[in-house]
Design an enzyme around this catalytic site. Structure first.
Site, mmCIF file in Angstrom:
data_model
loop_
_atom_site.group_PDB
_atom_site.id
_atom_site.type_symbol
_atom_site.label_atom_id
_atom_site.label_comp_id
_atom_site.label_asym_id
_atom_site.label_seq_id
_atom_site.Cartn_x
_atom_site.Cartn_y
_atom_site.Cartn_z
ATOM 1 N N GLY A 132 0.779 -1.232 0.000
ATOM 2 C CA GLY A 132 0.000 0.000 0.000
ATOM 3 C C GLY A 132 0.811 1.283 0.000
ATOM 4 O O GLY A 132 0.308 2.318 0.446
ATOM 5 N N HIS A 187 -0.152 1.637 -13.151
ATOM 6 C CA HIS A 187 0.453 0.419 -13.706
ATOM 7 C C HIS A 187 1.949 0.677 -13.915
ATOM 8 O O HIS A 187 2.324 1.724 -14.449
ATOM 9 C CB HIS A 187 -0.220 0.075 -15.039
ATOM 10 C CG HIS A 187 0.314 -1.187 -15.627
ATOM 11 N ND1 HIS A 187 -0.019 -2.436 -15.138
ATOM 12 C CD2 HIS A 187 1.192 -1.400 -16.634
ATOM 13 C CE1 HIS A 187 0.627 -3.361 -15.833
ATOM 14 N NE2 HIS A 187 1.369 -2.761 -16.744
HETATM 15 C C1 GAR Z 1 2.980 -0.790 -7.662
HETATM 16 O O1 GAR Z 1 4.224 -0.845 -8.295
HETATM 17 C C2 GAR Z 1 1.874 -0.724 -8.694
HETATM 18 O O2 GAR Z 1 2.214 0.016 -9.830
HETATM 19 C C3 GAR Z 1 1.708 -2.173 -9.032
HETATM 20 O O3 GAR Z 1 1.811 -2.853 -7.803
HETATM 21 C C4 GAR Z 1 2.671 -2.102 -6.940
HETATM 22 C C5 GAR Z 1 1.962 -1.885 -5.628
HETATM 23 O O4 GAR Z 1 2.810 -1.310 -4.680
HETATM 24 N N1 GAR Z 1 0.445 -2.418 -9.646
HETATM 25 C C6 GAR Z 1 0.231 -3.355 -10.564
HETATM 26 O O5 GAR Z 1 1.101 -4.106 -10.952
HETATM 27 C C7 GAR Z 1 -1.187 -3.404 -11.090
HETATM 28 N N2 GAR Z 1 -1.285 -4.319 -12.173
HETATM 29 P P1 GAR Z 1 2.203 -0.636 -3.368
HETATM 30 O O6 GAR Z 1 1.264 -1.661 -2.740
HETATM 31 O O7 GAR Z 1 3.403 -0.398 -2.502
HETATM 32 O O8 GAR Z 1 1.502 0.610 -3.777
#
Ligand code: GAR
EC number: 2.1.2.2
Length: 196
Positions: free
Chosen positions: A12, A110
């Site tokens: 998150g 993304h």
């Molecule tokens: C982030 O890098 C986001 O861009 C990616 O997951 C990560 C979440 O990190 N999202 C995807 O790959 C969506 N397909 P976070 O939980 O630390 O924000």
């Protein structure tokens, strides 16, 4: 004031940056809910520490029942008063029916320069392709995976010796800057893409 539900599956960090940005004076939105499909998502505790209501709809409770899962999501969203959704590391694919319900009101971040590399393993795919640049994209969510209109991108050079992990870490720094900027504009009614 727009009411924003933040949907997460993991740590998150993007959700935290979005919530912090919404706490700034004069921001046109506020977080009304952090919702996760994963009861173990680290971001749930971080949201609670920030005083944001949290909820879990565990997709494992809905085997082979995507509509049932999304029906529960929708119920939590309606109860929270959300009028905008930010997907922030939410790792479930949403059906066309759900995305239609939130058309024009749901954003995603993304970790690639879309339209390159929708789906998973974006950083490794960019490295394997010999790309000079990686990055991230904030876009509106439509029924087609990672294919809705782009609202902003940030580019990150791929360096000699980069692994998926080192590249992901540098892209994440840019995600944390880009997503709050785009949300602020979007919540103010400005849907033109950022151009820098
Ligand atoms: C982030 O890098 C986001 O861009 C990616 O997951 C990560 C979440 O990190 N999202 C995807 O790959 C969506 N397909 P976070 O939980 O630390 O924000």
């Amino acid at each position: 004031m727009r009411q924003v539900a933040l949907l997460i599956s993991g740590g998150g960090s993007n959700m935290v940056k979005l919530a912090q940005s919404m706490a700034e004076p004069g921001h046109p939105a506020r977080p009304c809910l952090v919702l996760s499909n994963n009861p173990a998502a680290g971001g749930l505790a971080r949201a609670a520490e920030m005083g944001i209501p949290t909820a879990v709809v565990n997709h494992r409770d809905f085997p082979k029942d995507r509509e049932g899962f999304e029906g529960e999501l929708q119920a939590k969203l309606e109860a929270s008063g959300a009028d905008l959704i930010c997907l922030a590391g939410f790792m479930r694919i949403l059906t066309a029916g759900f995305t239609a319900q939130w058309a024009g009101r749901m954003l995603n971040i993304h970790p690639s320069l879309l339209p390159k590399y929708p789906g998973l393993n974006t950083h490794q795919r960019a490295i394997d392709a010999g790309d000079a640049w990686a990055g991230c994209t904030v876009h509106e969510v439509t029924a087609d995976l990672d294919a809705g209109p782009a609202l902003g991108q940030a580019r990150v050079p791929i360096e000699q010796g980069d692994t998926a992990d080192t590249l992901a870490a540098r892209v994440l720094v840019q995600e944390h800057i880009l997503y709050p900027r785009v949300l602020h504009r979007f919540a103010s009614g400005n849907r033109t893409p950022l151009n820098d």
